[in-house]
Design a protein around this motif. Structure first.
Motif, PDB file in Angstrom:
ATOM      1  N   LEU A 135       0.825  -1.208   0.000  1.00  0.00           N
ATOM      2  CA  LEU A 135       0.000   0.000   0.000  1.00  0.00           C
ATOM      3  C   LEU A 135       0.859   1.257   0.000  1.00  0.00           C
ATOM      4  N   LEU A 136       1.962   1.224   0.758  1.00  0.00           N
ATOM      5  CA  LEU A 136       2.841   2.398   0.797  1.00  0.00           C
ATOM      6  C   LEU A 136       3.515   2.609  -0.551  1.00  0.00           C
ATOM      7  N   ALA A 137       3.888   1.503  -1.210  1.00  0.00           N
ATOM      8  CA  ALA A 137       4.531   1.625  -2.516  1.00  0.00           C
ATOM      9  C   ALA A 137       3.576   2.208  -3.550  1.00  0.00           C
ATOM     10  N   GLN A 138       2.280   1.942  -3.379  1.00  0.00           N
ATOM     11  CA  GLN A 138       1.287   2.444  -4.332  1.00  0.00           C
ATOM     12  C   GLN A 138       0.738   3.811  -3.949  1.00  0.00           C
ATOM     13  N   ALA A 139       1.082   4.285  -2.734  1.00  0.00           N
ATOM     14  CA  ALA A 139       0.466   5.521  -2.251  1.00  0.00           C
ATOM     15  C   ALA A 139       0.807   6.716  -3.140  1.00  0.00           C
ATOM     16  N   PHE A 140       2.047   6.782  -3.652  1.00  0.00           N
ATOM     17  CA  PHE A 140       2.454   7.937  -4.459  1.00  0.00           C
ATOM     18  C   PHE A 140       1.757   7.936  -5.817  1.00  0.00           C
ATOM     19  N   ASN A 141       1.261   6.786  -6.257  1.00  0.00           N
ATOM     20  CA  ASN A 141       0.545   6.722  -7.536  1.00  0.00           C
ATOM     21  C   ASN A 141      -0.966   6.868  -7.359  1.00  0.00           C
ATOM     22  N   SER A 142      -1.421   7.009  -6.119  1.00  0.00           N
ATOM     23  CA  SER A 142      -2.851   7.077  -5.867  1.00  0.00           C
ATOM     24  C   SER A 142      -3.269   8.532  -5.700  1.00  0.00           C
ATOM     25  N   ALA A 143      -4.512   8.724  -5.255  1.00  0.00           N
ATOM     26  CA  ALA A 143      -5.012  10.079  -5.030  1.00  0.00           C
ATOM     27  C   ALA A 143      -4.283  10.778  -3.899  1.00  0.00           C
ATOM     28  N   LEU A 144      -3.591  10.003  -3.055  1.00  0.00           N
ATOM     29  CA  LEU A 144      -2.831  10.606  -1.960  1.00  0.00           C
ATOM     30  C   LEU A 144      -1.464  11.098  -2.417  1.00  0.00           C
ATOM     31  N   GLY A 145      -1.107  10.833  -3.667  1.00  0.00           N
ATOM     32  CA  GLY A 145       0.218  11.181  -4.167  1.00  0.00           C
ATOM     33  C   GLY A 145       0.600  12.641  -3.990  1.00  0.00           C
ATOM     34  N   PRO A 146      -0.232  13.627  -4.422  1.00  0.00           N
ATOM     35  CA  PRO A 146       0.150  15.042  -4.259  1.00  0.00           C
ATOM     36  C   PRO A 146       0.385  15.427  -2.799  1.00  0.00           C
ATOM     37  N   ALA A 147      -0.470  14.957  -1.896  1.00  0.00           N
ATOM     38  CA  ALA A 147      -0.282  15.288  -0.477  1.00  0.00           C
ATOM     39  C   ALA A 147       1.017  14.687   0.050  1.00  0.00           C
ATOM     40  N   LEU A 148       1.337  13.483  -0.361  1.00  0.00           N
ATOM     41  CA  LEU A 148       2.585  12.860   0.086  1.00  0.00           C
ATOM     42  C   LEU A 148       3.799  13.597  -0.479  1.00  0.00           C
ATOM     43  N   GLN A 149       3.701  14.042  -1.723  1.00  0.00           N
ATOM     44  CA  GLN A 149       4.820  14.784  -2.313  1.00  0.00           C
ATOM     45  C   GLN A 149       5.047  16.103  -1.576  1.00  0.00           C
ATOM     46  N   ARG A 150       3.959  16.777  -1.175  1.00  0.00           N
ATOM     47  CA  ARG A 150       4.120  18.020  -0.392  1.00  0.00           C
ATOM     48  C   ARG A 150       4.751  17.720   0.961  1.00  0.00           C
ATOM     49  N   PHE A 151       4.385  16.595   1.557  1.00  0.00           N
ATOM     50  CA  PHE A 151       4.963  16.214   2.850  1.00  0.00           C
ATOM     51  C   PHE A 151       6.461  15.943   2.710  1.00  0.00           C
ATOM     52  N   VAL A 152       6.845  15.271   1.618  1.00  0.00           N
ATOM     53  CA  VAL A 152       8.267  14.980   1.397  1.00  0.00           C
ATOM     54  C   VAL A 152       9.050  16.266   1.192  1.00  0.00           C
ATOM     55  N   LYS A 153       8.454  17.247   0.472  1.00  0.00           N
ATOM     56  CA  LYS A 153       9.152  18.519   0.259  1.00  0.00           C
ATOM     57  C   LYS A 153       9.393  19.243   1.581  1.00  0.00           C
ATOM     58  N   ARG A 154       8.444  19.164   2.492  1.00  0.00           N
ATOM     59  CA  ARG A 154       8.629  19.801   3.793  1.00  0.00           C
ATOM     60  C   ARG A 154       9.732  19.132   4.609  1.00  0.00           C
ATOM     61  N   LEU A 155       9.953  17.836   4.326  1.00  0.00           N
ATOM     62  CA  LEU A 155      10.994  17.117   5.075  1.00  0.00           C
ATOM     63  C   LEU A 155      12.399  17.367   4.536  1.00  0.00           C
ATOM     64  N   LEU A 156      12.503  17.884   3.316  1.00  0.00           N
ATOM     65  CA  LEU A 156      13.818  17.992   2.673  1.00  0.00           C
ATOM     66  C   LEU A 156      14.847  18.752   3.512  1.00  0.00           C
ATOM     67  N   PRO A 157      14.491  19.873   4.181  1.00  0.00           N
ATOM     68  CA  PRO A 157      15.519  20.563   5.006  1.00  0.00           C
ATOM     69  C   PRO A 157      16.086  19.684   6.117  1.00  0.00           C
ATOM     70  N   GLN A 158      15.352  18.691   6.558  1.00  0.00           N
ATOM     71  CA  GLN A 158      15.836  17.821   7.627  1.00  0.00           C
ATOM     72  C   GLN A 158      16.958  16.886   7.170  1.00  0.00           C
ATOM     73  N   PHE A 159      17.155  16.783   5.836  1.00  0.00           N
ATOM     74  CA  PHE A 159      18.203  15.903   5.325  1.00  0.00           C
ATOM     75  C   PHE A 159      19.528  16.615   5.091  1.00  0.00           C
ATOM     76  N   GLU A 160      19.574  17.903   5.384  1.00  0.00           N
ATOM     77  CA  GLU A 160      20.814  18.644   5.162  1.00  0.00           C
ATOM     78  C   GLU A 160      21.843  18.316   6.240  1.00  0.00           C
ATOM     79  N   GLN A 161      23.097  18.674   5.958  1.00  0.00           N
ATOM     80  CA  GLN A 161      24.193  18.386   6.877  1.00  0.00           C
ATOM     81  C   GLN A 161      23.938  19.034   8.235  1.00  0.00           C
ATOM     82  N   GLY A 162      24.025  18.270   9.298  1.00  0.00           N
ATOM     83  CA  GLY A 162      23.816  18.775  10.651  1.00  0.00           C
ATOM     84  C   GLY A 162      22.376  18.729  11.118  1.00  0.00           C
ATOM     85  N   ALA A 163      21.407  18.472  10.203  1.00  0.00           N
ATOM     86  CA  ALA A 163      19.998  18.384  10.607  1.00  0.00           C
ATOM     87  C   ALA A 163      19.716  17.008  11.209  1.00  0.00           C
ATOM     88  N   ALA A 164      18.462  16.834  11.653  1.00  0.00           N
ATOM     89  CA  ALA A 164      18.110  15.589  12.365  1.00  0.00           C
ATOM     90  C   ALA A 164      18.305  14.354  11.502  1.00  0.00           C
TER      91      ALA A 164
END
Length: 518
Positions: free
Chosen positions: A203-232
């Motif tokens: 279900l998680l693998a299919q979530a990005f291809n479903s109607a929930l895809g845009p919301a999940l993509q926005r959530f991933v974009k918000r997480l991007l700063p957390q992947f920078e050097q020194g972040a959590a």
């Protein structure tokens, strides 16, 4: 050679049982050993995996130094999926260890210390959880050694560490459920959780291809700063420890193995007493049906067909574990039905194909339970009534539940596109009926407890079930495509005729096979 009665001796016995299960040991008690064909099949598959891994690593080599963040993300996602599947396996094997094998009473009354029994049983669960992934992933480690890419050996400690942690968590969760819900409910709940955790990966693998895809993509974009050097979640975060271990970094590999061993040791040492208590509860949990209020009631005025249908539905309703296993198929269809449930635009041909295939799959599953797993076939054959009426009643008991389920979305569709809803209802009904007939023709007798393993030794029935479901799904797709989108072009009509011809051929072949086995 391990001393009889020692923990190592008991562990060897557990691994032998697991090997017999994997390698298709015969059920005939007079013939022991493994199935040589199964051994040959696994050996060939192992050689193919090694060849594939060798060619893959010749084309791609791990970069020297610390792995890039993108690579860590990819490996971490794969390992999260593997860990979820390990939890699913661990929960199912924990339930089997506590409730189904029924050998713990004998073991706990033997001179073997109960702590050794629990530790060995936990180790067997860990080995069971790790075996499949070691089989498919360690060829990369072996190919890496041949090619001088030693870092691929990190697969071993990564898989071993995850298996130790997942098996410990699975056993702890099972024991906690025993204390919270009792033995009977734990058996069903743990197996349902195990099945759901396995389905969650899909279900998680299919979530990005479903109607929930845009919301999940926005959530991933918000997480991007957390992947920078020194972040959590930066490259130095402990969250990447499993991925770094799998990519062959020495210190993370040792930490992963050590963490898994520590969790395993603490679980075996601290929960051993509750394990014994749980086994004692399981031994005393024999179910005694309560007498119906007001005494027994005999109602014979329903008619033969209705009585048989009610009897079949009542037997299924009394087995929640069986309902959970059958209903799990619905989980895999949620990504396709999610757009309609959320009120989004939906591809009607794709929805029709999915719903038709679902009806066929549910009908085949129920058909095996109602027809092949009949508890008293001799009594029904000797009954003073028409055998044709009994067969038709059983088919109706199989077909009606999937159609009732399909009517929920079809009623919604009928308010907007009645012709499309009528076509979908027709294909769903015929697919469900065809699936039940295939089981009646090709299915082999079994018991309800063998539902999960019904495919073993009955390849013809499984193949025809899949072909029938896929054929009706394709026909439903073609009909809805012509009815609602592109019109009745000649190519579409030819495709529909060919599809119907194939379905008739499948049905005729399945019925011919039944005649050969009679």
């Amino acid at each position: 050679m391990a001393r009889a009665g020692s923990a190592l001796w008991l562990l060897r016995h557990e691994l032998r049982l697991f090997m017999f299960d994997i390698l298709g040991a015969r059920k005939d008690p007079l013939r022991t050993g493994v199935n040589k064909k199964a051994v040959a099949l696994w050996l060939v598959l192992g050689l193919l995996m090694h060849g594939f891994a060798f060619m893959a690593l010749m084309a791609a080599e791990l970069p020297a130094g610390a792995p890039a963040l993108k690579l860590l993300l990819m490996v971490s996602a794969a390992m999260a999926g593997v860990f979820t599947m390990m939890m699913s396996t661990g929960l199912n094997t924990s339930v089997a260890a506590l409730f189904e094998r029924r050998d713990l009473d004998l073991l706990l009354s033997s001179p073997i210390p109960s702590r050794s029994v629990f530790t060995v049983r936990l180790a067997a669960i860990a080995a069971t959880s790790a075996a499949l992934y070691l089989f498919f992933l360690t060829p990369f480690a072996h190919a890496g050694v041949l090619l001088g890419q030693w870092r691929w050996l990190g697969i071993y400690p990564a898989i071993a560490g995850m298996a130790l942690v997942s098996s410990s968590l699975s056993m702890l969760l099972t024991l906690a459920l025993v204390r919270w819900l009792g033995v009977r409910r734990t058996r069903v709940t743990a197996q349902l959780l195990g099945a759901l955790s396995g389905a969650a990966v899909f279900l998680l693998a299919q979530a990005f291809n479903s109607a929930l895809g845009p919301a999940l993509q926005r959530f991933v974009k918000r997480l991007l700063p957390q992947f920078e050097q020194g972040a959590a979640l930066g490259p130095d975060s402990i969250a990447w420890l499993p991925a770094k271990a799998a990519l062959g970094m020495p210190l993370p590999a040792l930490l992963m193995l050590g963490a898994g061993g520590a969790v395993f040791w603490l679980t075996a040492r601290l929960t051993h007493g509750f394990f014994v208590h749980g086994v004692q509860q399981a031994a005393g949990a024999a179910r005694v049906a309560r007498a119906p209020p007001g005494g027994p009631r005999f109602r014979f005025g329903r008619g033969l067909a209705r009585t048989i249908m009610v009897k079949e539905w009542r037997l299924i309703w009394r087995d929640p574990q069986l309902i959970a296993q059958v209903g799990l198929q619905l989980m895999y269809m949620l990504p396709l039905l999610a757009p309609m449930l959320l009120g989004r635009a939906v591809s009607l041909p794709a929805l029709a194909a999915a719903l038709t295939f679902l009806c066929g799959a549910l009908s085949a599953s129920l058909g095996w339970i109602v027809i092949s797993a009949e508890d008293a076939p001799d009594m029904l054959r000797g009954a003073p009534c028409s055998q044709g009426t009994i067969r038709r009643a059983k088919l109706a008991a199989v077909v009606i539940p999937p159609i009732a389920l399909a009517l929920l979305p079809l009623c919604w569709l009928a308010l907007r596109q009645p012709a499309a809803a009528a076509v979908m209802l027709l294909t769903c009904t015929l697919c469900a009926l065809n699936g039940a007939l295939v089981v009646a023709w090709c299915g082999r007798p079994g018991s309800r407890g063998d539902f999960k393993t019904r495919a073993k030794g009955n390849l013809a029935s499984i193949v025809f079930e899949l072909l029938t479901g896929a054929g009706w799904a394709a026909l439903s797709f073609i009909l809805l495509l012509g009815l609602t989108q592109v019109g009745w072009k000649s190519a579409l009509v030819i495709a529909a005729v060919l599809n119907v011809s194939l379905l008739l051929a499948f049905a005729a072949t399945a019925r011919f096979l039944r005649k050969k086995t009679d």
